[in-house]
Scaffold this active site. Sequence first.
Site, PDB file in Angstrom:
ATOM      1  N   SER A  12      40.818  42.994  38.482  1.00  0.00           N
ATOM      2  CA  SER A  12      41.106  43.534  37.152  1.00  0.00           C
ATOM      3  C   SER A  12      42.026  44.734  37.291  1.00  0.00           C
ATOM      4  O   SER A  12      41.670  45.734  37.921  1.00  0.00           O
ATOM      5  CB  SER A  12      39.819  43.970  36.456  1.00  0.00           C
ATOM      6  OG  SER A  12      40.152  44.806  35.362  1.00  0.00           O
ATOM      7  N   HIS A  37      43.332  39.515  36.472  1.00  0.00           N
ATOM      8  CA  HIS A  37      42.489  39.672  35.278  1.00  0.00           C
ATOM      9  C   HIS A  37      43.011  40.834  34.443  1.00  0.00           C
ATOM     10  O   HIS A  37      43.173  41.954  34.935  1.00  0.00           O
ATOM     11  CB  HIS A  37      41.046  39.932  35.712  1.00  0.00           C
ATOM     12  CG  HIS A  37      40.058  39.973  34.595  1.00  0.00           C
ATOM     13  ND1 HIS A  37      39.548  38.840  33.998  1.00  0.00           N
ATOM     14  CD2 HIS A  37      39.478  41.019  33.965  1.00  0.00           C
ATOM     15  CE1 HIS A  37      38.692  39.186  33.054  1.00  0.00           C
ATOM     16  NE2 HIS A  37      38.631  40.515  33.004  1.00  0.00           N
ATOM     17  N   ASP A  39      42.484  43.082  31.134  1.00  0.00           N
ATOM     18  CA  ASP A  39      41.473  43.524  30.174  1.00  0.00           C
ATOM     19  C   ASP A  39      42.122  44.168  28.961  1.00  0.00           C
ATOM     20  O   ASP A  39      42.594  45.309  29.017  1.00  0.00           O
ATOM     21  CB  ASP A  39      40.526  44.527  30.840  1.00  0.00           C
ATOM     22  CG  ASP A  39      39.563  43.847  31.787  1.00  0.00           C
ATOM     23  OD1 ASP A  39      38.908  42.871  31.363  1.00  0.00           O
ATOM     24  OD2 ASP A  39      39.465  44.279  32.943  1.00  0.00           O
ATOM     25  N   MET A  41      41.709  45.712  25.318  1.00  0.00           N
ATOM     26  CA  MET A  41      40.674  46.353  24.481  1.00  0.00           C
ATOM     27  C   MET A  41      41.330  46.984  23.256  1.00  0.00           C
ATOM     28  O   MET A  41      42.418  47.551  23.352  1.00  0.00           O
ATOM     29  CB  MET A  41      39.953  47.431  25.282  1.00  0.00           C
ATOM     30  CG  MET A  41      39.349  46.927  26.589  1.00  0.00           C
ATOM     31  SD  MET A  41      38.352  48.181  27.389  1.00  0.00           S
ATOM     32  CE  MET A  41      38.022  47.384  28.978  1.00  0.00           C
ATOM     33  N   HIS A  70      41.545  38.666  29.198  1.00  0.00           N
ATOM     34  CA  HIS A  70      40.209  38.858  28.634  1.00  0.00           C
ATOM     35  C   HIS A  70      40.359  39.722  27.386  1.00  0.00           C
ATOM     36  O   HIS A  70      40.544  40.934  27.487  1.00  0.00           O
ATOM     37  CB  HIS A  70      39.338  39.542  29.704  1.00  0.00           C
ATOM     38  CG  HIS A  70      37.948  39.873  29.260  1.00  0.00           C
ATOM     39  ND1 HIS A  70      37.124  40.710  29.995  1.00  0.00           N
ATOM     40  CD2 HIS A  70      37.234  39.483  28.174  1.00  0.00           C
ATOM     41  CE1 HIS A  70      35.972  40.827  29.373  1.00  0.00           C
ATOM     42  NE2 HIS A  70      36.002  40.109  28.266  1.00  0.00           N
ATOM     43  N   MET A  72      39.091  41.648  24.543  1.00  0.00           N
ATOM     44  CA  MET A  72      37.940  42.352  23.962  1.00  0.00           C
ATOM     45  C   MET A  72      38.425  42.960  22.651  1.00  0.00           C
ATOM     46  O   MET A  72      38.551  44.185  22.504  1.00  0.00           O
ATOM     47  CB  MET A  72      37.436  43.412  24.942  1.00  0.00           C
ATOM     48  CG  MET A  72      36.720  42.789  26.144  1.00  0.00           C
ATOM     49  SD  MET A  72      36.533  43.906  27.543  1.00  0.00           S
ATOM     50  CE  MET A  72      38.112  43.620  28.353  1.00  0.00           C
ATOM     51  N   MET A 141      29.448  38.376  30.851  1.00  0.00           N
ATOM     52  CA  MET A 141      29.621  39.790  31.185  1.00  0.00           C
ATOM     53  C   MET A 141      28.387  40.285  31.941  1.00  0.00           C
ATOM     54  O   MET A 141      27.251  40.076  31.508  1.00  0.00           O
ATOM     55  CB  MET A 141      29.808  40.621  29.914  1.00  0.00           C
ATOM     56  CG  MET A 141      31.107  40.387  29.177  1.00  0.00           C
ATOM     57  SD  MET A 141      32.598  40.643  30.172  1.00  0.00           S
ATOM     58  CE  MET A 141      32.445  42.383  30.623  1.00  0.00           C
ATOM     59  N   ASP A 179      31.917  39.310  35.342  1.00  0.00           N
ATOM     60  CA  ASP A 179      32.822  40.451  35.191  1.00  0.00           C
ATOM     61  C   ASP A 179      31.993  41.704  34.933  1.00  0.00           C
ATOM     62  O   ASP A 179      31.282  41.789  33.935  1.00  0.00           O
ATOM     63  CB  ASP A 179      33.754  40.157  34.005  1.00  0.00           C
ATOM     64  CG  ASP A 179      34.793  41.241  33.761  1.00  0.00           C
ATOM     65  OD1 ASP A 179      34.881  42.185  34.559  1.00  0.00           O
ATOM     66  OD2 ASP A 179      35.516  41.111  32.747  1.00  0.00           O
TER      67      ASP A 179
HETATM   68  C1  DX5 Z   1      34.962  45.665  31.457  1.00  0.00           C
HETATM   69  C2  DX5 Z   1      36.076  44.784  31.929  1.00  0.00           C
HETATM   70  C3  DX5 Z   1      36.061  44.524  33.393  1.00  0.00           C
HETATM   71  C4  DX5 Z   1      36.242  45.747  34.249  1.00  0.00           C
HETATM   72  C5  DX5 Z   1      35.469  45.528  35.504  1.00  0.00           C
HETATM   73  O1  DX5 Z   1      34.931  45.652  30.066  1.00  0.00           O
HETATM   74  O2  DX5 Z   1      36.016  43.524  31.286  1.00  0.00           O
HETATM   75  O3  DX5 Z   1      36.998  43.519  33.746  1.00  0.00           O
HETATM   76  O4  DX5 Z   1      37.585  45.971  34.575  1.00  0.00           O
HETATM   77  O5  DX5 Z   1      35.505  46.696  36.245  1.00  0.00           O
HETATM   78  P1  DX5 Z   1      34.553  46.905  37.509  1.00  0.00           P
HETATM   79  O6  DX5 Z   1      34.828  45.781  38.465  1.00  0.00           O
HETATM   80  O7  DX5 Z   1      34.980  48.238  38.023  1.00  0.00           O
HETATM   81  O8  DX5 Z   1      33.134  46.879  37.019  1.00  0.00           O
HETATM   82 ZN    ZN Z   2      37.299  41.806  31.996  1.00  0.00          ZN
END
Ligand code: DX5
Ligand code: ZN
Length: 231
Positions: A12, A37, A39, A41, A70, A72, A141, A179
């Site tokens: 990620s 990956h 992320d 948000m 991903h 969110m 998750m 994840d």
């Molecule tokens: C959290 C994200 C993850 C995050 C994971 O909302 O979806 O992908 O980057 O980070 P680590 O591996 O540090 O827990």
């Molecule tokens: Zn993620």
Amino acid sequence: MFIVSHPIIAPSILAADFGHLYRQVQDVVDAGADWIHLDVMDAHFVPNLTFGPPIIKAIRGATDRLFDTHLMIENPDRWVDAYRQAGSDSITIHAEATRHLHRSVQVIRDSGARVGVSLNPHTPLNVLEYVLDELDLVLLMTVNPGFGGQSFIKSVVPKITALKSMIDARGLSVDIQVDGGIKPTTIGAAARAGANVFVAGSAIFGTSNYAKAITELRAGAQLDASARTTV
Ligand code: DX5
Ligand code: ZN
């Protein structure tokens, strides 16, 4: 006996150095990453804000590895085409973030991307019952979404097992992705339960040797059942 024959490691970029993102993607691919990956948000569905299509487009040229986006974000349907056009190969939405999950799945399918649905740690698997056959991937998750660097929630492990049973009972081929809090000491439990795609942010980008970090994760995912790790 190997538990996961071909674990997919998906770093990620949330934990990467955003000042050198293009180079960071190249570096992690050179280190053995299978997927990247991404992320996304929106500061509404989750209490954090990251990046959108322009950033994905800007780093698309760094690799031809699968871009695993991903989302969110709330009401994801309206953004699917923009993420697809930016270079996303796979788009995962949250079941909690859309009112009409079946429609959202079709929107992603129509875009030409692989289709993923994610569930927060507390969301039961039964929301997948009537869409599972339409999916390429389910993301369970293992932290509450919004931030990197959180601790793996071990109560999700039996949920992985139950999802694997659902998929196998229907004779489907659906990836099970986990994840959040994935590191060498937690990845084994997720792999043994049935996960085959592993997102890791801080466990890779938080180290000084990405290749070593990815090798250790891969080894952890292939631990045989007698060499149990604890979570
Ligand atoms: C959290 C994200 C993850 C995050 C994971 O909302 O979806 O992908 O980057 O980070 P680590 O591996 O540090 O827990
Ligand atoms: Zn993620």
